[in-house]
Enzyme design. Structure first.
Site, short mmCIF file in Angstrom:
data_model
loop_
_atom_site.label_atom_id
_atom_site.label_comp_id
_atom_site.label_asym_id
_atom_site.label_seq_id
_atom_site.Cartn_x
_atom_site.Cartn_y
_atom_site.Cartn_z
N ARG A 34 2.15 -11.83 5.26
CA ARG A 34 1.91 -13.28 5.37
C ARG A 34 1.29 -13.11 4.08
O ARG A 34 0.62 -14.51 4.13
CB ARG A 34 0.40 -12.84 6.65
N ASP A 93 -8.18 -4.79 5.15
CA ASP A 93 -8.32 -5.60 5.93
C ASP A 93 -8.36 -5.39 7.64
O ASP A 93 -8.33 -6.06 8.32
CB ASP A 93 -8.66 -7.38 5.47
N LEU A 149 -4.48 -6.11 2.76
CA LEU A 149 -4.94 -7.63 3.16
C LEU A 149 -3.99 -8.31 3.76
O LEU A 149 -2.90 -8.61 2.92
CB LEU A 149 -5.52 -8.35 1.62
N HIS A 150 -4.48 -8.94 4.89
CA HIS A 150 -3.85 -9.97 5.08
C HIS A 150 -4.42 -10.63 6.80
O HIS A 150 -3.35 -11.50 7.19
CB HIS A 150 -2.81 -8.75 6.43
N ARG A 151 -5.62 -10.39 6.90
CA ARG A 151 -6.01 -11.45 7.37
C ARG A 151 -6.52 -13.03 7.00
O ARG A 151 -6.51 -12.69 6.25
CB ARG A 151 -7.72 -10.77 7.90
#
Ligand code: UD1
Length: 356
Positions: free
Chosen positions: A238, A278, A203-205
């Site tokens: 992030r 994502d 997950l990074h969006r």
């Protein structure tokens, strides 16, 4: 011909590697520019090494910043570099800030731009990458698409079809090339992470990790799913930076680890019972590998992974996530076909077109 490649962020590296190799076989002079958008060793250096990419000829060292700061820094540092080298063409990859920044510089000084992985659209302009895709494709002189939807999108946006070439997926070229290496590392990795059956999460969006009203319920769901199937979660910087305290509270079956190298991550994707993500690239890689993929986004710029592949768009519908997760565990997930031209030869086609 003198070809200058611009890369900056992790997913660029696996797209550029096969194109660089194919152009080298055709005897072209090549220059590699790394913008430094990604700079941590685990986000950059390890991929250069694993993918056997030569060291960059030029490093712009831009680092992180707001979109405007990062894009502007790449532009102002890239302009003198490209003017000094005067390539016949600059190749940019994917949809990151480095892609659009370099394309904009070249368009203004009259240097030809080729866009690899052109034409993809999520039709969601709140995604920074969608802006990067739209602008880069408007500026590019040669556009290489991975699938036919890309050609349709570009035609709709008024881009002349003489400039557009359907070549297939360069990221899959890299996957095919290195799959034997991934198979080699899997047994060691399996032992190291104490894995039997497992699911893989990334997950990074911004739309998933920037806002706590989204991220915290998502983590609660993952914790609960991990009671049915242990989950491995290599965390993007992030996400790690924003949520280090929350990530430490994950249950024992949700294993949070540092970002993995290319072979290791590929091995985990291939052998996972299910992938929850994502990422754009992972939707494609799971489709090729036939691994069920549950995408925590409302839309995708890679619709072929849904129509032909293993991908299911979940958005933030947790009931749907639980249902699809269970299906994957029971072996009831939809069957996939490999999209046309995802055959390991996309970069060769690009090299042929550029060599004509
Ligand atoms: C970027 C791309 C995204 C791509 C992703 C893959 C854009 C707009 N986004 O997102 O499309 O899917 O890369 O990884 O180009 N950071 C580090 N170390 C690094 C790099 C970043 O700690 O080596 C941290 C910094 O706090 C930075 C944040 O991650 O501010 C975000 O990095 P950035 O390059 O802005 O975007 P990504 O989320 O990595």
């Amino acid at each position: 011909m003198k070809v200058l490649h611009v890369v900056g962020a992790r997913p660029n590296f696996m797209k550029m590697a096969p194109v660089y190799r194919a152009l080298a076989r055709n005897g072209h002079e090549q220059i590699l520019v790394h913008t430094g958008q990604h700079y941590d060793a685990l986000m950059s250096d390890v991929f250069f090494k694993a993918l056997e990419i030569p060291d960059p000829d030029e490093s712009l060292n831009v680092g992180s910043g707001s979109h405007a700061q990062q894009t502007a820094a790449i532009m102002s540092r890239f302009e003198p570099v490209v003017l000094a080298h005067r390539p016949d063409i600059v190749l940019v990859y994917g949809d990151v800030n480095s892609t659009v920044a370099a394309a904009l510089v070249c368009a203004k000084i009259g240097i030809r731009v080729g866009h690899v992985e052109s034409g993809l659209r999520s039709f969601d302009r709140s995604m920074p990458e969608e802006i990067n895709r739209l602008v880069t494709d408007q500026l590019a002189d040669v556009l290489f698409t991975p699938s036919v939807d890309g050609n349709e999108n570009l035609a709709r946006e008024g881009i002349r079809k003489e400039k557009v070439f359907l070549v297939g997926n360069v990221m899959i070229d890299t996957l095919i090339h290195f799959l034997p290496r991934a198979d080699e590392v899997f047994p060691g990795l399996k032992a190291e992470l104490s894995l039997d059956s497992y699911g893989l999460v990334t997950l990074h969006r911004p739309s998933n990790v920037d806002d706590e009203s989204v991220f915290l319920p998502m983590m609660k769901e993952l914790d609960s799913l991990s009671e049915k199937l242990p989950l491995i979660f290599p965390v993007h910087p992030r996400t790690a930076q924003k949520w280090s305290a929350r990530l430490k509270q994950c249950g024992p079956n949700l294993q949070v680890i540092a970002p993995l190298g290319y072979f290791e991550f590929l091995a985990l994707q291939k052998n996972a019972s299910v992938v929850i993500t994502d990422s754009g690239g992972i939707q494609e890689e799971t489709t090729y590998l036939g691994t069920p993929c549950l995408t925590l986004r409302e839309n995708t710029e890679r619709p072929i992974t849904v129509t032909l592949g293993t991908n299911v768009l979940i958005g933030h519908d947790w009931a749907l996530l639980r249902k699809e997760f269970q299906k994957a565990l029971n072996g009831g997930h939809k069957q996939a076909a490999r999209p046309p031209l995802w055959d390991g030869k996309a970069a060769e086609r690009i090299a042929e077109i550029l060599t004509q």
